[in-house]
Write a protein that holds these residues in place. Sequence first.
Motif, PDB file in Angstrom:
ATOM      1  N   ARG A  30       0.873  -1.161   0.000  1.00 33.22           N
ATOM      2  CA  ARG A  30       0.000   0.000   0.000  1.00 33.22           C
ATOM      3  C   ARG A  30       0.911   1.211   0.000  1.00 33.22           C
ATOM      4  O   ARG A  30       1.894   1.243   0.720  1.00 33.22           O
ATOM      5  N   ASN A  31       0.583   2.178  -0.817  1.00 32.47           N
ATOM      6  CA  ASN A  31       1.442   3.355  -0.816  1.00 32.47           C
ATOM      7  C   ASN A  31       1.246   4.114   0.481  1.00 32.47           C
ATOM      8  O   ASN A  31       0.166   4.589   0.779  1.00 32.47           O
ATOM      9  N   SER A  32       2.321   4.174   1.248  1.00 29.59           N
ATOM     10  CA  SER A  32       2.221   4.832   2.545  1.00 29.59           C
ATOM     11  C   SER A  32       2.180   6.343   2.316  1.00 29.59           C
ATOM     12  O   SER A  32       2.680   6.840   1.312  1.00 29.59           O
ATOM     13  N   PRO A  33       1.581   7.050   3.241  1.00 31.99           N
ATOM     14  CA  PRO A  33       1.381   8.479   3.060  1.00 31.99           C
ATOM     15  C   PRO A  33       2.681   9.250   2.824  1.00 31.99           C
ATOM     16  O   PRO A  33       2.643  10.367   2.337  1.00 31.99           O
ATOM     17  N   GLY A  34       3.829   8.642   3.133  1.00 30.10           N
ATOM     18  CA  GLY A  34       5.083   9.331   2.880  1.00 30.10           C
ATOM     19  C   GLY A  34       5.342  10.414   3.906  1.00 30.10           C
ATOM     20  O   GLY A  34       4.652  11.423   3.943  1.00 30.10           O
ATOM     21  N   LYS A  35       6.323  10.183   4.752  1.00 31.13           N
ATOM     22  CA  LYS A  35       6.608  11.155   5.795  1.00 31.13           C
ATOM     23  C   LYS A  35       7.316  12.362   5.221  1.00 31.13           C
ATOM     24  O   LYS A  35       7.931  12.300   4.179  1.00 31.13           O
ATOM     25  N   LYS A  36       7.230  13.435   5.953  1.00 31.87           N
ATOM     26  CA  LYS A  36       7.979  14.641   5.573  1.00 31.87           C
ATOM     27  C   LYS A  36       9.451  14.329   5.645  1.00 31.87           C
ATOM     28  O   LYS A  36       9.894  13.537   6.464  1.00 31.87           O
ATOM     29  N   GLN A  37      10.216  14.991   4.805  1.00 30.83           N
ATOM     30  CA  GLN A  37      11.653  14.762   4.868  1.00 30.83           C
ATOM     31  C   GLN A  37      12.201  15.272   6.187  1.00 30.83           C
ATOM     32  O   GLN A  37      11.747  16.263   6.736  1.00 30.83           O
ATOM     33  N   LEU A  38      13.196  14.541   6.673  1.00 34.25           N
ATOM     34  CA  LEU A  38      13.751  14.832   7.993  1.00 34.25           C
ATOM     35  C   LEU A  38      15.016  15.662   7.884  1.00 34.25           C
ATOM     36  O   LEU A  38      15.833  15.466   6.994  1.00 34.25           O
ATOM     37  N   VAL A  39      15.149  16.601   8.816  1.00 31.41           N
ATOM     38  CA  VAL A  39      16.371  17.395   8.906  1.00 31.41           C
ATOM     39  C   VAL A  39      16.978  17.155  10.276  1.00 31.41           C
ATOM     40  O   VAL A  39      16.271  17.206  11.282  1.00 31.41           O
ATOM     41  N   CYS A  40      18.273  16.851  10.324  1.00 30.02           N
ATOM     42  CA  CYS A  40      18.961  16.679  11.601  1.00 30.02           C
ATOM     43  C   CYS A  40      19.841  17.885  11.863  1.00 30.02           C
ATOM     44  O   CYS A  40      20.593  18.311  10.976  1.00 30.02           O
ATOM     45  N   ILE A  41      19.729  18.435  13.059  1.00 36.27           N
ATOM     46  CA  ILE A  41      20.594  19.551  13.435  1.00 36.27           C
ATOM     47  C   ILE A  41      21.741  18.981  14.259  1.00 36.27           C
ATOM     48  O   ILE A  41      21.505  18.394  15.327  1.00 36.27           O
ATOM     49  N   ILE A  42      22.934  19.138  13.760  1.00 39.56           N
ATOM     50  CA  ILE A  42      24.107  18.557  14.403  1.00 39.56           C
ATOM     51  C   ILE A  42      24.939  19.663  15.032  1.00 39.56           C
ATOM     52  O   ILE A  42      25.132  20.719  14.426  1.00 39.56           O
ATOM     53  N   HIS A  43      25.400  19.420  16.244  1.00 41.36           N
ATOM     54  CA  HIS A  43      26.109  20.482  16.971  1.00 41.36           C
ATOM     55  C   HIS A  43      27.404  19.983  17.566  1.00 41.36           C
ATOM     56  O   HIS A  43      27.551  18.791  17.868  1.00 41.36           O
ATOM     57  N   ILE A  44      28.357  20.903  17.713  1.00 39.62           N
ATOM     58  CA  ILE A  44      29.609  20.569  18.380  1.00 39.62           C
ATOM     59  C   ILE A  44      29.888  21.652  19.415  1.00 39.62           C
ATOM     60  O   ILE A  44      30.017  22.824  19.079  1.00 39.62           O
ATOM     61  N   GLY A  45      29.938  21.250  20.647  1.00 38.13           N
ATOM     62  CA  GLY A  45      30.192  22.197  21.727  1.00 38.13           C
ATOM     63  C   GLY A  45      28.903  22.676  22.384  1.00 38.13           C
ATOM     64  O   GLY A  45      27.839  22.627  21.789  1.00 38.13           O
ATOM     65  N   ASP A  46      29.042  23.122  23.635  1.00 36.13           N
ATOM     66  CA  ASP A  46      27.863  23.503  24.422  1.00 36.13           C
ATOM     67  C   ASP A  46      27.075  24.649  23.817  1.00 36.13           C
ATOM     68  O   ASP A  46      25.858  24.637  23.794  1.00 36.13           O
ATOM     69  N   GLU A  47      27.809  25.645  23.347  1.00 39.21           N
ATOM     70  CA  GLU A  47      27.141  26.818  22.822  1.00 39.21           C
ATOM     71  C   GLU A  47      26.333  26.439  21.585  1.00 39.21           C
ATOM     72  O   GLU A  47      25.175  26.834  21.422  1.00 39.21           O
ATOM     73  N   ALA A  48      26.960  25.648  20.741  1.00 42.43           N
ATOM     74  CA  ALA A  48      26.309  25.213  19.505  1.00 42.43           C
ATOM     75  C   ALA A  48      25.104  24.332  19.819  1.00 42.43           C
ATOM     76  O   ALA A  48      24.095  24.344  19.114  1.00 42.43           O
ATOM     77  N   ARG A  49      25.235  23.581  20.905  1.00 40.38           N
ATOM     78  CA  ARG A  49      24.145  22.679  21.276  1.00 40.38           C
ATOM     79  C   ARG A  49      22.877  23.477  21.573  1.00 40.38           C
ATOM     80  O   ARG A  49      21.778  23.116  21.157  1.00 40.38           O
ATOM     81  N   GLU A  50      23.038  24.554  22.296  1.00 37.20           N
ATOM     82  CA  GLU A  50      21.879  25.378  22.611  1.00 37.20           C
ATOM     83  C   GLU A  50      21.331  26.065  21.368  1.00 37.20           C
ATOM     84  O   GLU A  50      20.126  26.167  21.176  1.00 37.20           O
ATOM     85  N   LYS A  51      22.258  26.515  20.534  1.00 33.69           N
ATOM     86  CA  LYS A  51      21.857  27.143  19.280  1.00 33.69           C
ATOM     87  C   LYS A  51      21.050  26.142  18.442  1.00 33.69           C
ATOM     88  O   LYS A  51      20.013  26.475  17.866  1.00 33.69           O
ATOM     89  N   ALA A  52      21.523  24.901  18.423  1.00 40.44           N
ATOM     90  CA  ALA A  52      20.868  23.853  17.638  1.00 40.44           C
ATOM     91  C   ALA A  52      19.437  23.642  18.122  1.00 40.44           C
ATOM     92  O   ALA A  52      18.511  23.476  17.326  1.00 40.44           O
ATOM     93  N   ALA A  53      19.274  23.666  19.448  1.00 46.25           N
ATOM     94  CA  ALA A  53      17.932  23.474  20.005  1.00 46.25           C
ATOM     95  C   ALA A  53      16.992  24.579  19.522  1.00 46.25           C
ATOM     96  O   ALA A  53      15.838  24.323  19.188  1.00 46.25           O
ATOM     97  N   ASN A  54      17.528  25.799  19.463  1.00 49.41           N
ATOM     98  CA  ASN A  54      16.697  26.923  19.027  1.00 49.41           C
ATOM     99  C   ASN A  54      16.362  26.836  17.542  1.00 49.41           C
ATOM    100  O   ASN A  54      15.243  27.123  17.132  1.00 49.41           O
ATOM    101  N   ILE A  55      17.372  26.443  16.764  1.00 49.06           N
ATOM    102  CA  ILE A  55      17.127  26.303  15.327  1.00 49.06           C
ATOM    103  C   ILE A  55      16.087  25.210  15.083  1.00 49.06           C
ATOM    104  O   ILE A  55      15.159  25.371  14.286  1.00 49.06           O
ATOM    105  N   ALA A  56      16.210  24.123  15.808  1.00 41.56           N
ATOM    106  CA  ALA A  56      15.268  23.017  15.650  1.00 41.56           C
ATOM    107  C   ALA A  56      13.852  23.505  15.929  1.00 41.56           C
ATOM    108  O   ALA A  56      12.921  23.251  15.171  1.00 41.56           O
ATOM    109  N   ASP A  57      13.719  24.244  17.013  1.00 40.69           N
ATOM    110  CA  ASP A  57      12.400  24.750  17.394  1.00 40.69           C
ATOM    111  C   ASP A  57      11.843  25.664  16.305  1.00 40.69           C
ATOM    112  O   ASP A  57      10.680  25.560  15.928  1.00 40.69           O
ATOM    113  N   ASP A  58      12.695  26.524  15.794  1.00 43.12           N
ATOM    114  CA  ASP A  58      12.276  27.467  14.760  1.00 43.12           C
ATOM    115  C   ASP A  58      11.804  26.727  13.506  1.00 43.12           C
ATOM    116  O   ASP A  58      10.737  27.028  12.950  1.00 43.12           O
ATOM    117  N   LEU A  59      12.582  25.755  13.081  1.00 38.71           N
ATOM    118  CA  LEU A  59      12.216  25.017  11.870  1.00 38.71           C
ATOM    119  C   LEU A  59      10.935  24.215  12.059  1.00 38.71           C
ATOM    120  O   LEU A  59      10.132  24.065  11.149  1.00 38.71           O
TER     121      LEU A  59
END
Length: 427
Positions: free
Chosen positions: A323-352
């Motif tokens: 059966r043709n499945s409804p097809g999920k939305k394409q996934l984006v992974c936000i990858i971070h290195i370091g604490d500061e980037a980690r928090e930034k990544a969380a914000n970007i993820a939320d925004d997207l």
Amino acid sequence: MKITRLHGFKDMFHPETQRLRSVEDTVRKVFERFGFSEVIIPVLELSETYSTGLGDTTDIVQKEMYTFETKGGEWVSMRPEGTAGVVRAYIEHSLHRKSPVTKLYYSGEMFRHEKPQEGRQRCFNQIGAELFGSRDPLADSEIIAMLWLAVTELGLSEHVELELNSIGKPAERELYKKALLEFLSQKKDSLCENCRNRLTTNPLRVLDCKTDTCVELTSGIPFSIRDYLSEQSNGHLDALLRSLEEKSIPHRLNPRIVRGLDYYTDTVFELTTDKLGSQNAVAAGGRYDLLVGRMGGPETPAVGFAMGLERILLLLEKTGTRRNSPGKKQLVCIIHIGDEAREKAANIADDLRRKGMRVETEYENKSLKSQMRKANRTGAAYSVIIGEDELRGKVFSLRNMKTGEEKTIPLEKLAALGGHGDFRKLL
RNA sequence: GUGGGUGUAGCUCAGCCCGGUUAGAGCACUUGGUUGUGGCCCAAGAGGUCGCCGGUUCAAAUCCGGUCAUCCACCCCA
């Protein structure tokens, strides 16, 4: 002792839950095309809803219901099927006054305390439909057409067979039963042990027996139920058969069909398959002109059926039906290195995500390699990489996971991304 | 309710018949294969009261009894 689920109950997880919901959705849409609307009724009802609805003597009521007494001293039961509850609701809300014809469908879990086996659980999902207010054979025909369209849209029409029969009105059935009993009693010795018991409990069931000798014996019966049906019942069946012919719905008249529930009158049908072992019915139903009256409502003719979703799922699997499945939305992974980037990544993820995209990100500090692995494993279409370099330059790296193409892009472009967030334009 | 099969790692299973050192494999998981780049490959690691209880024995995942769970079939059903 570990706490486990109840015997015969199942937990269902990802790809399967999606398959079940998608089957349900397909069927639901077909029902709506036929003008049926959804009714949601309780899983728990007074026990008498089922005992008077299905009949005191049925197996379901006698030994398969989950029944218990509430603190208030009421005897209640988990629903073993949908029709009785829908009928109760139909009566309780006087739907017959609102419109001469009412078409309802329901979907949900049913509970039966049976011995579990392949294709049979103690808790299972059924989707079913009930049409109230017409005794015309065209109503039966439409219900069957709807069932047939549903299995066709599921891609299963090649794997199932629609069998139908008429069991007439109770009085006619009694006469036939009597004749059958008389005939079978004479040849008692050639019946299997089970069927000898059935002679006293339910002689009609002998017709359903699969034992060779019984089949041989019953196929030699010189009369059929049609000989005992009233002119009206026979006419009803003929008209139904004619209508099915005209709609080109493949079907087979099978005089051996008898149903386990008391409430059926005239038309009964089953959608069967030979691919699920002994659990051969994937859907079943029929006409029940006396039920509404019996449950205290105004005499109202009705037809309906129910379909077992888990069995449909099994059948889809066994026949390899895609059966043709409804097809999920394409996934984006936000990858971070370091604490500061980690928090930034969380914000970007939320925004997207607010922009409507499907986004994953790692909560903890993990190596770039491990985050990339995860992105790959989860099937991400794109990775957004925020490291120390990117933070300093107020940019991010966008990587197309399929092609490996990667580009450095200013962060504001991400913020300015439109509703769909099409990364292709950025690369 | 009746009959049969199976219980060993998160999953699929091997080992059990012919008791004997730290109980295995594949998949999955974690980490790494020189600084921040996935898939393939390689290495290491984590993960098990061998369903539970009792018996036999110097010794039991392995033999015996019981028990529970689960699956399949009958019955019946969707």
